[in-house]
Design an enzyme around this catalytic site. Structure first.
Site, PDB file in Angstrom:
ATOM      1  N   TYR A 166       0.814  -1.225   0.000  1.00  0.00           N
ATOM      2  CA  TYR A 166       0.000   0.000   0.000  1.00  0.00           C
ATOM      3  C   TYR A 166       0.843   1.268   0.000  1.00  0.00           C
ATOM      4  O   TYR A 166       0.371   2.322   0.413  1.00  0.00           O
ATOM      5  CB  TYR A 166      -0.966  -0.029   1.189  1.00  0.00           C
ATOM      6  CG  TYR A 166      -2.123  -0.993   0.963  1.00  0.00           C
ATOM      7  CD1 TYR A 166      -3.061  -0.764  -0.049  1.00  0.00           C
ATOM      8  CD2 TYR A 166      -2.282  -2.133   1.738  1.00  0.00           C
ATOM      9  CE1 TYR A 166      -4.106  -1.641  -0.284  1.00  0.00           C
ATOM     10  CE2 TYR A 166      -3.324  -3.029   1.511  1.00  0.00           C
ATOM     11  CZ  TYR A 166      -4.242  -2.770   0.498  1.00  0.00           C
ATOM     12  OH  TYR A 166      -5.278  -3.647   0.275  1.00  0.00           O
TER      13      TYR A 166
ATOM     14  N   ASN B 216     -13.586  -4.248   2.760  1.00  0.00           N
ATOM     15  CA  ASN B 216     -14.163  -4.398   1.414  1.00  0.00           C
ATOM     16  C   ASN B 216     -13.718  -5.676   0.692  1.00  0.00           C
ATOM     17  O   ASN B 216     -13.754  -5.776  -0.536  1.00  0.00           O
ATOM     18  CB  ASN B 216     -13.907  -3.146   0.576  1.00  0.00           C
ATOM     19  CG  ASN B 216     -12.430  -2.870   0.344  1.00  0.00           C
ATOM     20  OD1 ASN B 216     -11.576  -3.598   0.854  1.00  0.00           O
ATOM     21  ND2 ASN B 216     -12.127  -1.843  -0.417  1.00  0.00           N
TER      22      ASN B 216
ATOM     23  N   GLU C 163       2.867  -6.029  -7.895  1.00  0.00           N
ATOM     24  CA  GLU C 163       2.226  -6.758  -6.792  1.00  0.00           C
ATOM     25  C   GLU C 163       2.457  -8.269  -6.901  1.00  0.00           C
ATOM     26  O   GLU C 163       2.676  -8.939  -5.884  1.00  0.00           O
ATOM     27  CB  GLU C 163       0.732  -6.420  -6.760  1.00  0.00           C
ATOM     28  CG  GLU C 163       0.506  -4.961  -6.360  1.00  0.00           C
ATOM     29  CD  GLU C 163      -0.894  -4.443  -6.642  1.00  0.00           C
ATOM     30  OE1 GLU C 163      -1.762  -5.221  -7.099  1.00  0.00           O
ATOM     31  OE2 GLU C 163      -1.124  -3.237  -6.405  1.00  0.00           O
TER      32      GLU C 163
HETATM   33  P1  IDP Z   1      -8.868  -0.174  -4.242  1.00  0.00           P
HETATM   34  O1  IDP Z   1      -8.644  -1.297  -3.242  1.00  0.00           O
HETATM   35  O2  IDP Z   1     -10.256  -0.225  -4.812  1.00  0.00           O
HETATM   36  O3  IDP Z   1      -7.786  -0.108  -5.292  1.00  0.00           O
HETATM   37  P2  IDP Z   1      -7.631   2.156  -2.995  1.00  0.00           P
HETATM   38  O4  IDP Z   1      -8.105   3.571  -3.117  1.00  0.00           O
HETATM   39  O5  IDP Z   1      -6.358   1.787  -3.688  1.00  0.00           O
HETATM   40  O6  IDP Z   1      -8.823   1.193  -3.414  1.00  0.00           O
HETATM   41  O7  IDP Z   1      -7.482   1.862  -1.436  1.00  0.00           O
HETATM   42  C1  IDP Z   1      -6.815   0.716  -0.986  1.00  0.00           C
HETATM   43  C2  IDP Z   1      -7.567   0.112   0.169  1.00  0.00           C
HETATM   44  O8  IDP Z   1      -7.485   0.990   1.295  1.00  0.00           O
HETATM   45  C3  IDP Z   1      -9.061  -0.098  -0.049  1.00  0.00           C
HETATM   46  O9  IDP Z   1      -9.371  -1.272  -0.766  1.00  0.00           O
HETATM   47  C4  IDP Z   1      -9.563  -0.160   1.374  1.00  0.00           C
HETATM   48  O10 IDP Z   1      -9.268  -1.424   1.975  1.00  0.00           O
HETATM   49  C5  IDP Z   1      -8.691   0.908   2.042  1.00  0.00           C
HETATM   50  N1  IDP Z   1      -9.347   2.219   2.012  1.00  0.00           N
HETATM   51  C6  IDP Z   1      -9.381   3.101   0.986  1.00  0.00           C
HETATM   52  N2  IDP Z   1     -10.070   4.205   1.325  1.00  0.00           N
HETATM   53  C7  IDP Z   1     -10.460   4.034   2.600  1.00  0.00           C
HETATM   54  C8  IDP Z   1     -11.204   4.841   3.521  1.00  0.00           C
HETATM   55  O11 IDP Z   1     -11.646   5.947   3.223  1.00  0.00           O
HETATM   56  N3  IDP Z   1     -11.406   4.304   4.766  1.00  0.00           N
HETATM   57  C9  IDP Z   1     -10.927   3.087   5.130  1.00  0.00           C
HETATM   58  N4  IDP Z   1     -10.228   2.295   4.298  1.00  0.00           N
HETATM   59  C10 IDP Z   1     -10.005   2.760   3.054  1.00  0.00           C
END
Ligand code: IDP
Ligand code: MG
Length: 183
Positions: A83, A146, A160
């Site tokens: 990340y 998620n 990755e």
């Molecule tokens: P993605 O997984 O759909 O690519 P990204 O924006 O790359 O989304 O974010 C990585 C991961 O970080 C997300 O899948 C989620 O687990 C976590 N995440 C992203 N935004 C938030 C937030 O606003 N609150 C809590 N966790 C978040």
């Protein structure tokens, strides 16, 4: 797509290599066919909630090919590398804590446009906004839990896959029925 068009990836002797030194078979030379690969991770909530089968079934039924898989515990260091693009954001540390909290199922899937098509199957990052027919939209309620990670580009996939798998762990095989997936 010409091989040279894939940014950051150059063709040496097989396997292909990424310019940062990772040796990753993200794309494979099969005659003139280049088959895309993506990194998919079923996060701790997916494993704990018994959703491995459901999610893997969706990727299989779509027509993608599983070429690597392992149930593993993600270390702090690996999670931070995974990340790294989010370092400094408010959700960075909670996300690292989440991903390292319990085992995950790390996988590599192969198929035509698999990077973008797997992201479509996953749905939007926030399950509240995801299509209800998608994995996140159908089985999750909050962005902090998620269920699934999928690479967001071919370059991210190469990086990755290299973080989680060695070359020897990635299979290359003909799969029954794949001749029925496209012309
Ligand atoms: P993605 O997984 O759909 O690519 P990204 O924006 O790359 O989304 O974010 C990585 C991961 O970080 C997300 O899948 C989620 O687990 C976590 N995440 C992203 N935004 C938030 C937030 O606003 N609150 C809590 N966790 C978040
Ligand atoms: Mg992302």
């Amino acid at each position: 797509m010409a091989a040279a068009a894939v940014k950051g990836i150059r063709r040496g002797s097989w396997p292909w290599t990424v310019d940062n030194g990772h040796r990753i078979p993200n794309i494979e030379y099969e005659g003139f066919l280049i088959m895309e690969k993506t990194f998919i991770m079923l996060k701790p909530d997916a494993v704990q909630r018994g959703l491995i089968g459901e999610i893997v079934a969706r990727l299989e039924k779509k027509g993608f090919k599983l070429v690597a898989a392992k149930l593993m515990r993600v270390s702090q260091d690996l999670a931070e590398q995974h990340y790294q693009e989010h370092k400094g954001k408010a959700f960075f540390e909670p996300t690292v804590a989440y991903i390292t909290s319990s085992p995950v199922m790390a996988m590599v899937w192969e198929g035509k446009n698999v990077v973008a098509q797997a992201r479509a199957l996953m749905g939007a990052t926030n399950p509240a906004q995801a299509d209800p027919g998608s994995i996140r939209g159908g089985f999750a309620v909050d962005v902090s839990r998620n269920l699934i990670h999928g690479s967001d580009s071919v370059d991210s996939a190469a990086r990755e896959i290299g973080l989680y798998f060695s070359l020897e762990e990635i299979q290359s095989y003909a799969k029954a029925g794949e001749e029925w997936l496209s012309e």
